[in-house]
Design an enzyme around this catalytic site. Structure first.
Site, PDB file in Angstrom:
ATOM      1  CG  ASP A  84      66.189  22.962  36.983  1.00  0.00           C
ATOM      2  OD1 ASP A  84      66.774  22.639  35.934  1.00  0.00           O
ATOM      3  OD2 ASP A  84      65.242  23.774  37.008  1.00  0.00           O
ATOM      4  CD  GLU A 132      58.002  20.736  34.095  1.00  0.00           C
ATOM      5  OE1 GLU A 132      59.004  20.091  33.741  1.00  0.00           O
ATOM      6  OE2 GLU A 132      57.935  21.974  34.012  1.00  0.00           O
ATOM      7  NE  ARG A 137      61.598  21.122  33.986  1.00  0.00           N
ATOM      8  CZ  ARG A 137      61.625  22.293  34.617  1.00  0.00           C
ATOM      9  NH1 ARG A 137      62.769  22.743  35.114  1.00  0.00           N
ATOM     10  NH2 ARG A 137      60.546  23.025  34.731  1.00  0.00           N
ATOM     11  CG  ASP A 190      69.394  27.941  30.344  1.00  0.00           C
ATOM     12  OD1 ASP A 190      68.238  28.234  30.009  1.00  0.00           O
ATOM     13  OD2 ASP A 190      69.640  27.169  31.292  1.00  0.00           O
ATOM     14  CG  ASP A 245      63.848  24.280  31.424  1.00  0.00           C
ATOM     15  OD1 ASP A 245      63.299  23.445  32.158  1.00  0.00           O
ATOM     16  OD2 ASP A 245      64.677  25.106  31.843  1.00  0.00           O
TER      17      ASP A 245
END
Length: 935
Positions: free
Chosen positions: A617, A522, A601, A398, A519
Site C-alpha cells: 500500500d 501476513e 502481499r 477490491d 491481501d
C-alpha cells in the site's frame, strides 16, 4: 587471546580442516602450523595489541577513567568490529548489565537521528562459545559435534549441537546446525537432496575448533566469504545467533524492506517478520526473505540463504560484518558460489524452486481501485478504456464488491451486474480479478454463511491455546466497517489457508471463476493478538524479541501461541502468505485447468512457484515511485519475477505529472497494475488530459509490442531461474559504477529502462554501461565509455535503450494481449561493434499448463554473423503456424546495402542515415526458419 593451529584431516576435496587451540595435544594429522587466515595478519594483530596495552598502561598511570578500568582485551577490538552483546531494544545498556553477560562496555555516541551506532556492549575476543569436539566423514560431507561448556546468557542453552555439512554441488554448500539430542521445528519447505558429493567444488572449507567457527573461501581468488569466528555462536531454545565477516560492503537482498537496493552497513538492522504496514523505511514489511547476495571485489558474487521461518533480524556493521539472530528453529544455511550474480540467483532457485510460468494475459495492463462502488461504475471504466483504445487485459475489484466484506460473496445490489460485466470482459478477451482477505466473518447466524460453517467443520481456522477458533478483527460484515473474523489456519500440513477455495464455485459460479489476489495475508489483524488478547508464556513473550514494528510478535497480527496443523504460529507466521498462495494456486488449477494467476502481499522463499507479488500500500508520492525500483529488483533476487507496485500510488491523490511518469515506469514493471484507494480521485488513464492520456496509452502500446520479449524472459525464469527485471550490475559485475544503481534497470540482458523520477524536469540522467546502446524507438546509437549521460525526457517520452548484440522479438500491439499475439512480429536487431547479435523467442498458447514440459511450444533462436540474419527453429508447435514475421529492423548497419536477400531471393528494403536497415512485408511463418542477408 587464543592462538590457532590448522589440523588437516585426510579428506578428499573440498578440503576441510580442524583448527585447534595452541598447546592442545595434537592429533595424528596435526601439522602444527598457523591457520592460513591468521598468516599475514599476525603483525597487524600484534601491533593492535601493543597499541591497546600502551593506551591501557598510560591511562592507568594518568588516573584512567571513572569506574573500573577496561581490560586490554576490550580495547583490542576496533569499533567497526564490535559485535553486539546486548541487542535488546528499549533498554539503556549499563556497564553492570553488560558485564553481567561477560562482555565489554565502552560508551559511544549514537548516530544522527538517534539511530543506534557502535554497540556499547560487545563481545570480548575470549567470550565462551562452542567447541568442535569431533568431525567425521559422511557420504556427502561431514558430521560434527559441537559442545558448549559455559552457559550463555539466554535461557535453555543447548549444550550439544550437531553439525551437518554437505558438499551438494560444485557451487552449493549446505551447512546445518541443530540440537544434537532433540528434534526442533524446521521449515516445511521442499528442498533438493544431493545424491552424491561434489567432485570439483569451487570453494574450500575450514573449521576453527575452539572456539568453533566456519571459514569458507573461493578457491580461484582465495577470498574469504564467511568467517564465523568473529563472534560467538549462541544456540538457546529461543535465541540463535551466528555472525560472520563479509568480504565487501556490496550487500543486497534480506527482504522485505523499503530502501535502496544496496544496503547500508552503517550499523543497520533488518527485521524479518511479516507485517501489515504501509511501506516505510526501517520497518519490517509484508514478507520475509532471509537471503543475501554479495558482490566481491573483482566482480565475483555469492549468496547465503538461511532456511528459517521464525522471527529474525540481521544486523549489519561496517567491519564489514553481519549477524543473524532468530528466535526458533535451526541454523540451516545454503551458500551459493556463483561466481556471477545471475548464477547465484539461479543456484538459489535450484533450492527454493523456479517460478511458475504466468499466463500471457497476466503480463498485460491491469486496472483496479478500492472505491468503484458498483459493478456499473467498474464497467463504465472498462468502456472508457476501450473508447480511448488504451490497452487493458484485466479489470479488478477490491473488497467493495463483497456483501458485507465477506469473502466469496458479492453485493447483490451494488454489484448485481457483476456476472454480466465478467461475461463482457471475456467477450472482449479480457479477464477479471477479485481481491480476497484471509479473514472469514464469524458473526453470522449459523447456516447463513457457508464459508465459515464449512471452515469450522473442516477445522481450517487458527485456534487459541484452548482449542477454540481465534477471533481477530479485519474487514467484516459490520458496517463499521470492521467485524470479528476467524483467521484461516491449517487445512493439511502447514497449508495455512484456503483449501476452502473449494467454496469459490458457490460464491462466484456466475462470474466464471476469476483469478485471485490475496491481501492482508501476513496475516493482518486490526487488533493485537485476538479479541481475548494473548496468553502469558514464552511464545507470545519470548526471552528476546527482534526489532519488530510494535515491539511485539502479536502487533497487528495473531497470537504467536495460536495453534495450526503443522506447529504454532510462532514458527509459521512468516509462511502464511506462501502456504495460502500454494493452496490457492492448487485449487485454481483443479477448478480451471489453466495456469493460475495469483498475487500475494505476504511472501516467503519459494513463493514464485505459486504467485507473484505487489509491493503493498504505497503512496502517491515521487519517492514512492523511486522506491518501487529497488523493491522490484530485490524480488527478482528472491525468485519472484512477477512483481510490481501500485502504479500512481495507492493512498493519497496523484497529480497528472506524477501519474504520467509513473505509468511510464509501471509499463515496465513485470506486473503492471494501476490501483488506488477509496475516497481519492480516480487515476486510471481515461480521467486525465488528452496529452497525458495519450502519453499513457503510448507507453502501454510499447509494453504490448514487447510482450513476446517479456514472455520469453518469463520462460527463461521458469526454466532456469533467470531474472526478468534485472539490476545493471548483474550484466556488468566488474563495473563498480553499477553496484549502487537503482534508478534504472534492465529487462533481461538487453533493454535498459531509464525513467524520470522527479517533478518538473524534461531530461533525465542515467548511467550507460560501456558499449554501444541503441535508442529503442529510432535505432540511433550511443557509444558509451561507461558514463552518466543526460537524456531528453519530455513528459510524453520514456528513455529505452537496446544493448548491442541483442535481438528483441516484438509485435504490432493491440489493446489486449490475446489480440496482440495474432499480429505480425517485428524483430529488432541491435548489432554489436563486431556486427553480431543473438536473441530467442518462446511461444505457446499462453495459458495451458506445463506447455514446455509437454513439448507444446515453439522455440526459436536468432543470430547475426557476417551480414546474415538467421532464424533457427529448435522446436515447433501448431500455435507457431498461426503467426508471421512481418519485419526485421537492424540497428547499426554501418554501410548502405546494395541489396538484401531473403532465402536467396532479393527483397526491397529501406536504409536510414542513422544506420537502420528495415525489411518489411516478409510474411514468414514463425514455424519456418529463414536467412536474411545484406550485401
Amino acid at each position: 587471546m587464543k592462538s590457532y593451529q590448522k589440523l588437516t584431516t585426510a579428506v578428499p576435496q573440498p578440503a576441510a580442516c580442524w583448527v585447534e587451540e595452541e598447546g592442545a595435544a595434537p592429533t595424528p594429522t596435526s601439522r602444527g602450523k598457523l591457520a592460513p587466515w591468521w598468516v599475514g595478519s599476525g603483525l597487524l594483530v600484534a601491533a593492535v595489541l601493543l597499541s591497546a596495552i600502551t593506551v591501557w598502561v598510560l591511562r592507568q598511570v594518568s588516573g584512567g577513567w571513572p569506574g573500573p578500568a577496561l581490560p586490554p582485551k576490550c580495547l583490542l577490538v576496533p569499533e567497526d568490529h564490535r559485535f553486539d552483546c546486548y541487542p535488546e531494544r528499549h533498554v539503556v545498556v549499563t556497564q553492570e548489565l553488560c558485564e553481567s553477560r561477560g562482555c565489554c562496555f565502552i560508551q559511544s555516541p549514537p548516530l544522527a537521528g538517534g539511530k543506534r551506532g557502535v554497540p556499547w556492549c560487545f563481545y570480548p575476543p575470549d567470550f565462551p562459545s562452542y567447541t568442535l569436539e569431533s568431525l567425521n566423514q559422511t557420504e556427502l560431507g561431514m558430521v560434527g559435534l559441537l559442545v558448549r561448556r559455559e552457559k550463555a546468557y539466554y535461557p535453555r542453552d543447548i549444550e550439544m549441537l550437531r553439525l551437518d555439512v554437505e558438499f551438494e554441488t560444485n557451487t552449493r554448500l549446505h551447512i546445518k546446525i541443530t540440537d544434537a539430542a532433540n528434534p526442533r521445528y524446521e521449515v516445511p519447505l521442499e528442498v533438493p537432496r544431493a545424491m552424491k558429493r561434489a567432485e570439483n567444488p569451487i570453494y574450500s572449507l575450514d573449521f576453527s575448533r575452539d572456539p568453533f567457527g566456519v571459514l569458507l573461501r573461493r578457491r580461484a581468488t582465495g577470498t574469504v566469504l564467511l568467517n564465523t569466528t568473529v563472534a560467538p555462536l549462541i544456540f538457546a531454545d529461543q535465541f540463535l545467533q551466528i555472525a560472520t565477516s563479509l568480504p565487501s560492503k556490496f550487500l543486497y537482498g534480506l527482504g522485505e524492506h523499503r530502501g535502496t537496493l544496496l544496503h547500508s552497513l552503517d550499523w543497520s538492522t533488518l527485521t524479518l517478520w511479516a507485517r501489515d504496514v504501509s511501506p516505510t523505511e526501517s520497518f519490517n514489511l509484508y514478507g520475509a526473505h532471509p537471503f543475501y547476495l554479495l558482490m566481491e571485489e573483482g566482480g565475483d558474487a555469492h549468496g547465503v540463504f538461511l532456511l528459517n521461518s521464525n522471527a529474525m533480524e540481521v544486523a549489519l556493521q561496517p567491519a564489514p560484518g553481519l549477524t543473524w539472530r532468530t528466535i526458533g528453529g535451526v541454523l540451516d544455511f545454503y551458500i551459493f558460489l556463483g561466481p556471477d550474480p545471475n548464477m547465484v540467483v539461479q543456484q538459489y532457485q535450484q533450492v527454493i524452486g523456479f517460478p511458475a510460468m504466468p499466463p500471457l494475459w497476466a503480463l498485460g495492463f491491469h486496472l483496479c481501485r478500492w472505491g468503484y462502488g458498483s459493478s456499473n461504475e467498474t464497467w463504465q471504466t472498462v468502456r472508457a478504456m476501450r473508447n480511448y483504445q488504451i490497452p487493458q487485459d484485466a479489470q479488478w475489484n477490491d473488497i467493495d464488491y463483497m456483501d458485507g466484506y465477506r469473502d466469496f460473496t458479492f453485493d447483490p445490489q451494488k454489484f448485481a451486474s457483476l456476472p454480466s460485466l465478467v461475461e463482457d470482459l471475456h467477450k472482449h478477451r479480457q479477464h477479471y480479478v477479485m481481491i480476497l482477505d484471509p479473514g472469514i466473518s464469524s458473526t453470522n447466524p449459523h447456516g447463513s454463511y457457508w464459508p465459515f460453517d464449512e471452515g469450522l467443520r473442516r477445522g481450517l481456522f487458527l485456534n487459541t491455546t484452548q482449542g477454540q477458533p481465534l477471533i481477530g478483527q479485519v474487514r467484516g460484515e459490520i458496517p463499521a466497517p470492521w467485524g470479528g473474523c476467524a483467521i484461516e489456519g491449517g487445512a493439511r500440513g502447514s497449508h495455512m489457508s484456503l483449501t476452502s477455495l473449494a467454496v469459490l464455485p458457490r460464491a462466484s459460479h456466475l462470474i466464471s471463476l476469476p483469478s485471485c489476489f490475496w491481501d492482508m495475508n501476513e496475516p493482518s489483524n486490526f487488533m493485537d493478538g485476538s479479541e481475548e488478547g494473548c496468553p502469558p508464556g514464552e511464545l507470545d513473550s519470548p526471552p528476546y524479541t527482534p526489532a519488530v514494528l510494535g515491539d511485539s510478535l502479536s502487533a497487528k497480527t495473531v497470537c504467536a501461541s495460536a495453534k495450526q496443523k503443522a506447529s504454532v504460529h510462532y514458527n509459521l507466521h512468516n509462511l502464511y502468505g506462501l502456504m495460502e498462495a500454494r493452496a490457492t494456486a492448487s485449487a485454481l488449477i483443479q477448478i480451471r485447468g489453466k495456469r493460475p494467476f495469483v498475487i500475494s502481499r505476504s511472501t516467503f522463499p519459494s513463493q514464485g512457484r505459486y504467485s507473484g507479488h505487489w509491493l503493498g500500500d504505497n503512496r502517491s508520492q515521487w519517492k514512492d515511485m523511486y522506491y518501487s525500483i529497488p523493491g522490484l529488483l530485490s524480488f527478482s533476487l528472491f525468485g519472484i519475477p512477477l512483481v510490481g507496485a501500485d502504479i500512481c500510488g495507492f493512498s493519497g491523490s496523484t497529480s497528472e505529472e506524477l501519474c504520467t511518469r509513473w505509468m511510464q515506469l509501471g509499463a515496465f514493471y513485470p506486473f503492471a497494475r494501476n490501483h488506488n484507494t477509496q475516497n481519492e480521485k480516480a487515476q486510471d488513464p481515461t480521467v486525465f488530459s488528452p496529452a497525458a492520456r495519450t502519453a499513457m496509452k503510448d507507453v502501454l502500446l510499447t509494453r504490448y509490442s514487447l510482450l513476446p520479449f517479456l514472455y520469453t524472459l518469463f520462460h527463461r525464469a521458469h526454466l532456469q531461474g533467470d531474472t526478468v527485471a534485472r539490476p545493471l550490475f548483474f550484466e556488468f559485475p566488474q563495473d563498480v559504477a553499477t553496484l549502487g544503481v537503482d534508478k534504472q534497470f534492465l529487462w533481461g540482458r538487453s533493454l535498459l529502462v531509464t525513467p524520470v523520477l522527479e517533478p518538473g524536469v524534461d531530461s533525465v540522467t542515467g548511467y550507460v554501461p560501456r558499449g554501444v546502446w541503441y535508442d529503442f524507438y529510432t535505432g540511433s546509437s550511443v557509444n558509451s565509455s561507461g558514463e552518466v549521460l543526460k537524456m531528453s525526457a519530455p513528459l510524453d517520452h520514456l528513455n529505452l535503450h537496446v544493448r548491442e548484440g541483442s535481438i528483441l522479438p516484438t509485435q504490432k500491439p493491440a489493446t489486449t494481449s490475446e489480440v496482440t499475439r495474432g499480429n505480425p512480429l517485428r524483430l529488432i536487431v541491435a548489432l554489436s561493434s563486431s556486427a553480431t547479435a543473438w536473441g530467442d523467442l518462446f511461444w505457446d498458447d499462453g495459458e495451458s499448463l506445463d506447455t514446455f514440459e509437454r513439448g507444446s511450444y515453439s522455440y526459436l533462436v536468432f543470430n547475426v554473423t557476417q551480414n546474415t540474419f538467421n532464424s533457427i527453429v529448435l522446436h515447433t508447435s501448431t500455435e507457431a503456424t498461426e503467426v508471421t514475421i512481418g519485419t526485421v529492423s537492424i540497428f547499426g548497419v554501418r554501410q548502405p546495402p546494395s541489396k538484401v536477400l531473403l532465402n536467396g531471393q532479393e527483397k526491397p528494403f529501406s536504409y536510414l542515415k542513422n544506420q537502420v536497415l528495415t525489411v518489411s512485408d516478409l510474411g514468414l511463418s514463425l514455424s519456418q526458419g529463414f536467412s536474411l542477408r545484406w550485401l
